[in-house]
Design a protein around this motif. Sequence first.
Motif, PDB file in Angstrom:
ATOM      1  N   TYR A   1      23.201 -49.616 -12.507  1.00  0.00           N
ATOM      2  CA  TYR A   1      22.276 -50.671 -12.111  1.00  0.00           C
ATOM      3  C   TYR A   1      22.930 -51.766 -11.260  1.00  0.00           C
ATOM      4  O   TYR A   1      22.356 -52.820 -11.088  1.00  0.00           O
ATOM      5  CB  TYR A   1      21.626 -51.255 -13.366  1.00  0.00           C
ATOM      6  CG  TYR A   1      20.790 -50.207 -14.069  1.00  0.00           C
ATOM      7  CD1 TYR A   1      19.482 -49.972 -13.679  1.00  0.00           C
ATOM      8  CD2 TYR A   1      21.331 -49.406 -15.077  1.00  0.00           C
ATOM      9  CE1 TYR A   1      18.718 -48.988 -14.290  1.00  0.00           C
ATOM     10  CE2 TYR A   1      20.567 -48.426 -15.697  1.00  0.00           C
ATOM     11  CZ  TYR A   1      19.262 -48.223 -15.295  1.00  0.00           C
ATOM     12  OH  TYR A   1      18.512 -47.236 -15.894  1.00  0.00           O
ATOM     13  N   ARG A   2      24.102 -51.508 -10.743  1.00  0.00           N
ATOM     14  CA  ARG A   2      24.716 -52.351  -9.727  1.00  0.00           C
ATOM     15  C   ARG A   2      24.962 -51.475  -8.505  1.00  0.00           C
ATOM     16  O   ARG A   2      25.270 -50.284  -8.634  1.00  0.00           O
ATOM     17  CB  ARG A   2      26.034 -52.935 -10.226  1.00  0.00           C
ATOM     18  CG  ARG A   2      25.897 -53.904 -11.392  1.00  0.00           C
ATOM     19  CD  ARG A   2      25.803 -55.345 -10.921  1.00  0.00           C
ATOM     20  NE  ARG A   2      25.528 -56.263 -12.018  1.00  0.00           N
ATOM     21  CZ  ARG A   2      26.467 -56.809 -12.805  1.00  0.00           C
ATOM     22  NH1 ARG A   2      27.734 -56.494 -12.615  1.00  0.00           N
ATOM     23  NH2 ARG A   2      26.125 -57.645 -13.757  1.00  0.00           N
ATOM     24  N   GLU A   3      24.835 -52.056  -7.332  1.00  0.00           N
ATOM     25  CA  GLU A   3      24.949 -51.257  -6.111  1.00  0.00           C
ATOM     26  C   GLU A   3      26.283 -50.518  -6.029  1.00  0.00           C
ATOM     27  O   GLU A   3      26.321 -49.330  -5.672  1.00  0.00           O
ATOM     28  CB  GLU A   3      24.795 -52.152  -4.882  1.00  0.00           C
ATOM     29  CG  GLU A   3      24.904 -51.367  -3.570  1.00  0.00           C
ATOM     30  CD  GLU A   3      24.908 -52.247  -2.337  1.00  0.00           C
ATOM     31  OE1 GLU A   3      25.406 -51.795  -1.293  1.00  0.00           O
ATOM     32  OE2 GLU A   3      24.418 -53.392  -2.429  1.00  0.00           O
ATOM     33  N   GLU A   4      27.372 -51.203  -6.380  1.00  0.00           N
ATOM     34  CA  GLU A   4      28.691 -50.578  -6.231  1.00  0.00           C
ATOM     35  C   GLU A   4      28.834 -49.344  -7.107  1.00  0.00           C
ATOM     36  O   GLU A   4      29.252 -48.278  -6.640  1.00  0.00           O
ATOM     37  CB  GLU A   4      29.807 -51.576  -6.582  1.00  0.00           C
ATOM     38  CG  GLU A   4      29.826 -52.816  -5.733  1.00  0.00           C
ATOM     39  CD  GLU A   4      29.182 -54.000  -6.431  1.00  0.00           C
ATOM     40  OE1 GLU A   4      29.827 -55.065  -6.480  1.00  0.00           O
ATOM     41  OE2 GLU A   4      28.047 -53.850  -6.927  1.00  0.00           O
TER      42      GLU A   4
ATOM     43  N   ASP B   1      22.322 -57.662  -0.947  1.00  0.00           N
ATOM     44  CA  ASP B   1      23.255 -56.546  -1.038  1.00  0.00           C
ATOM     45  C   ASP B   1      24.686 -57.048  -1.166  1.00  0.00           C
ATOM     46  O   ASP B   1      25.054 -58.089  -0.632  1.00  0.00           O
ATOM     47  CB  ASP B   1      23.148 -55.669   0.214  1.00  0.00           C
ATOM     48  CG  ASP B   1      21.824 -54.937   0.270  1.00  0.00           C
ATOM     49  OD1 ASP B   1      21.152 -54.886  -0.768  1.00  0.00           O
ATOM     50  OD2 ASP B   1      21.471 -54.435   1.349  1.00  0.00           O
ATOM     51  N   VAL B   2      25.497 -56.266  -1.871  1.00  0.00           N
ATOM     52  CA  VAL B   2      26.881 -56.670  -2.088  1.00  0.00           C
ATOM     53  C   VAL B   2      27.713 -56.433  -0.830  1.00  0.00           C
ATOM     54  O   VAL B   2      27.371 -55.610   0.023  1.00  0.00           O
ATOM     55  CB  VAL B   2      27.515 -55.897  -3.260  1.00  0.00           C
ATOM     56  CG1 VAL B   2      26.734 -56.124  -4.533  1.00  0.00           C
ATOM     57  CG2 VAL B   2      27.608 -54.411  -2.935  1.00  0.00           C
ATOM     58  N   ALA B   3      28.792 -57.155  -0.734  1.00  0.00           N
ATOM     59  CA  ALA B   3      29.755 -56.981   0.356  1.00  0.00           C
ATOM     60  C   ALA B   3      31.119 -57.390  -0.168  1.00  0.00           C
ATOM     61  O   ALA B   3      31.225 -58.131  -1.159  1.00  0.00           O
ATOM     62  CB  ALA B   3      29.370 -57.834   1.564  1.00  0.00           C
ATOM     63  N   ALA B   4      32.147 -56.893   0.479  1.00  0.00           N
ATOM     64  CA  ALA B   4      33.501 -57.247   0.079  1.00  0.00           C
ATOM     65  C   ALA B   4      33.722 -58.744   0.271  1.00  0.00           C
ATOM     66  O   ALA B   4      33.188 -59.359   1.199  1.00  0.00           O
ATOM     67  CB  ALA B   4      34.508 -56.452   0.903  1.00  0.00           C
TER      68      ALA B   4
ATOM     69  N   HIS C   1      29.953 -49.591 -16.805  1.00  0.00           N
ATOM     70  CA  HIS C   1      28.745 -50.326 -17.208  1.00  0.00           C
ATOM     71  C   HIS C   1      28.696 -51.623 -16.425  1.00  0.00           C
ATOM     72  O   HIS C   1      29.534 -52.512 -16.612  1.00  0.00           O
ATOM     73  CB  HIS C   1      28.759 -50.617 -18.707  1.00  0.00           C
ATOM     74  CG  HIS C   1      27.557 -51.380 -19.178  1.00  0.00           C
ATOM     75  ND1 HIS C   1      26.282 -50.837 -19.153  1.00  0.00           N
ATOM     76  CD2 HIS C   1      27.408 -52.644 -19.659  1.00  0.00           C
ATOM     77  CE1 HIS C   1      25.410 -51.736 -19.616  1.00  0.00           C
ATOM     78  NE2 HIS C   1      26.079 -52.837 -19.917  1.00  0.00           N
ATOM     79  N   LEU C   2      27.739 -51.711 -15.513  1.00  0.00           N
ATOM     80  CA  LEU C   2      27.579 -52.903 -14.680  1.00  0.00           C
ATOM     81  C   LEU C   2      28.894 -53.272 -14.002  1.00  0.00           C
ATOM     82  O   LEU C   2      29.332 -54.426 -14.022  1.00  0.00           O
ATOM     83  CB  LEU C   2      27.035 -54.066 -15.520  1.00  0.00           C
ATOM     84  CG  LEU C   2      25.690 -53.803 -16.225  1.00  0.00           C
ATOM     85  CD1 LEU C   2      25.281 -55.001 -17.047  1.00  0.00           C
ATOM     86  CD2 LEU C   2      24.603 -53.420 -15.239  1.00  0.00           C
ATOM     87  N   ASN C   3      29.501 -52.271 -13.409  1.00  0.00           N
ATOM     88  CA  ASN C   3      30.757 -52.382 -12.654  1.00  0.00           C
ATOM     89  C   ASN C   3      32.002 -52.488 -13.523  1.00  0.00           C
ATOM     90  O   ASN C   3      33.115 -52.472 -12.990  1.00  0.00           O
ATOM     91  CB  ASN C   3      30.744 -53.558 -11.670  1.00  0.00           C
ATOM     92  CG  ASN C   3      29.953 -53.256 -10.416  1.00  0.00           C
ATOM     93  OD1 ASN C   3      29.571 -52.113 -10.173  1.00  0.00           O
ATOM     94  ND2 ASN C   3      29.698 -54.276  -9.616  1.00  0.00           N
ATOM     95  N   ARG C   4      31.858 -52.625 -14.835  1.00  0.00           N
ATOM     96  CA  ARG C   4      33.032 -52.728 -15.692  1.00  0.00           C
ATOM     97  C   ARG C   4      33.547 -51.345 -16.043  1.00  0.00           C
ATOM     98  O   ARG C   4      32.788 -50.401 -16.261  1.00  0.00           O
ATOM     99  CB  ARG C   4      32.704 -53.477 -16.990  1.00  0.00           C
ATOM    100  CG  ARG C   4      32.247 -54.903 -16.808  1.00  0.00           C
ATOM    101  CD  ARG C   4      33.292 -55.754 -16.132  1.00  0.00           C
ATOM    102  NE  ARG C   4      34.480 -55.939 -16.953  1.00  0.00           N
ATOM    103  CZ  ARG C   4      35.575 -56.569 -16.531  1.00  0.00           C
ATOM    104  NH1 ARG C   4      35.641 -57.052 -15.304  1.00  0.00           N
ATOM    105  NH2 ARG C   4      36.607 -56.703 -17.338  1.00  0.00           N
TER     106      ARG C   4
ATOM    107  N   TYR D   1      34.237 -49.344  -3.196  1.00  0.00           N
ATOM    108  CA  TYR D   1      32.936 -49.210  -2.545  1.00  0.00           C
ATOM    109  C   TYR D   1      32.630 -50.436  -1.689  1.00  0.00           C
ATOM    110  O   TYR D   1      32.168 -50.304  -0.554  1.00  0.00           O
ATOM    111  CB  TYR D   1      31.841 -49.015  -3.599  1.00  0.00           C
ATOM    112  CG  TYR D   1      30.445 -48.978  -3.017  1.00  0.00           C
ATOM    113  CD1 TYR D   1      29.869 -47.800  -2.602  1.00  0.00           C
ATOM    114  CD2 TYR D   1      29.714 -50.162  -2.877  1.00  0.00           C
ATOM    115  CE1 TYR D   1      28.586 -47.772  -2.048  1.00  0.00           C
ATOM    116  CE2 TYR D   1      28.433 -50.146  -2.337  1.00  0.00           C
ATOM    117  CZ  TYR D   1      27.882 -48.951  -1.922  1.00  0.00           C
ATOM    118  OH  TYR D   1      26.626 -48.935  -1.370  1.00  0.00           O
ATOM    119  N   ARG D   2      32.856 -51.629  -2.232  1.00  0.00           N
ATOM    120  CA  ARG D   2      32.575 -52.847  -1.469  1.00  0.00           C
ATOM    121  C   ARG D   2      33.391 -52.897  -0.177  1.00  0.00           C
ATOM    122  O   ARG D   2      32.875 -53.243   0.887  1.00  0.00           O
ATOM    123  CB  ARG D   2      32.897 -54.086  -2.312  1.00  0.00           C
ATOM    124  CG  ARG D   2      31.878 -54.429  -3.346  1.00  0.00           C
ATOM    125  CD  ARG D   2      32.046 -55.866  -3.813  1.00  0.00           C
ATOM    126  NE  ARG D   2      33.362 -56.127  -4.395  1.00  0.00           N
ATOM    127  CZ  ARG D   2      33.672 -55.967  -5.669  1.00  0.00           C
ATOM    128  NH1 ARG D   2      32.754 -55.524  -6.509  1.00  0.00           N
ATOM    129  NH2 ARG D   2      34.871 -56.254  -6.122  1.00  0.00           N
TER     130      ARG D   2
END
Length: 484
Positions: A151-154, A328-331, A424-427, A441-442
């Motif tokens: 559920y996070r883009e990455e 959207d996410v970005a580095a 889980h949520l990027n963790r 990914y970012r």
Amino acid sequence: MSELKQALHERRFVCVLEVIPQQSPARWSALEKVVQRGHLSGWPLLPAFADRVGAHSDLSPLDGAGELGHPASSLLHFSGKDRERADLLRQMASMKARGLTQLLLLSGDSLPGHHPGQAPVRYLESVPALQIAREYCPDWLLGAALNPFKYREEEAGAQYLKAQTKLLAGADFLTLQLGFDATKHIEAQAWMRAQVRTKPMLACVMRLTARRAAVLQDVPGIIITESMRELLAREEQLSPAYASARSMERLALQIVGLQLMGYAGIHLSGVHTLDELLSLEQAISEQRNSISSLSDWRERWQASWQLSGLPPVGFVPEAAVRETGQPDVAASRRERLRYTLLSSVHRLFFSRRGWLGRAFAWGVTRPLWKAGSAATVLHAVERVVKRPLFGCDTCGRCRLQDTLYVCPETCPKGLANGPCGGTHLNRCEFGDRECVHSVKYRIAKSANQLPVLAHTLIPCVEAAHRYRSSWPEWFEPEAPTSER
């Protein structure tokens, strides 16, 4: 052609029954009756034997299949945790001797007792494992896993990028992680339909009870929300019989829905007796006869998760719901700067064309560095230089160029091609850090390098190569490189 392979080829819906090979004569006696029946609601019913998911005393998948007489339809799992190439080849040789030709290759959940701060445990990643298995037995049926319940883009993007590499590496089918979010099931099907060469997918299902939900909420990669647990607990309070009937209804309903979505079959867990199988078959028949379309099914599915006096059940983690609608996410600026700097340094020192690269190559490929104390010194120098920058563990075959200078050795499992299913949520599954593949990914997204992650197959690091300098091998004329 095996029964599962033929069913997938002919696009006939199929039921794979997962068996955890425990040392219990009573359990095997009950399972033998289930497997001998051979079908569920007219669909082929075939056994699959899990690997390293229970206690250390559990049988191996091969021994589990042996308890049922090594049926040729068996799908054996292979978990890569704390395994090497030789372990996979040994299992395949034993399977071949028994006429078994179907394998599901998994990286595996964390090994019990594995703590990242202690001695590292390395996992034979599913992507190179697929390549090894395909080379050893070109005609076998090989599968791999996909967890779309992210559920996070990455973490979601990284999952699908890695799934692409699994298809490139030779996977004949994908099996989804256990999940209950129909939106994500539909999303995974849409992703597969967009691939150049589509492959069949199975979806894991299980009859969810309050007791199982309490256990599964601690299993990496499986999403059980608070509202789901609350509903299951309330049903149990009303009546155990009522809770049992509702859980069976939902299982049957989910299976019918997955077939309507276009899944090739199910990977069924938690059914241990013939009575359970027959009850499920009756529930499937009732649901199948009353549902005419996917839209009808969705209404029925939502209604099955409602109970008077309780708010609607949600399948998305609350933390992810709160972030809905964010850009959207970005580095970060630091991540972009670090990537730019390190890629520039890499081009200077490791290009075989530039004068600085040629000079560095000449220096590190002298025969002096190949053995003995000189080799030890070169290894120590590389470690001193790279560990503060990358967390390098001197694996002996550096893959930084293919991982956008995010060292795969900083993943507790040592995964290079992408994440496991346990984030889980990027963790990270271990909970002590952000997943390194979310970071990767970012950076790849900001640097327009996402296609590189989708089309680069990074080989495994052999145990004999570890803890030595990777610099001399980098400049060898026939040094192993990633496959693109």
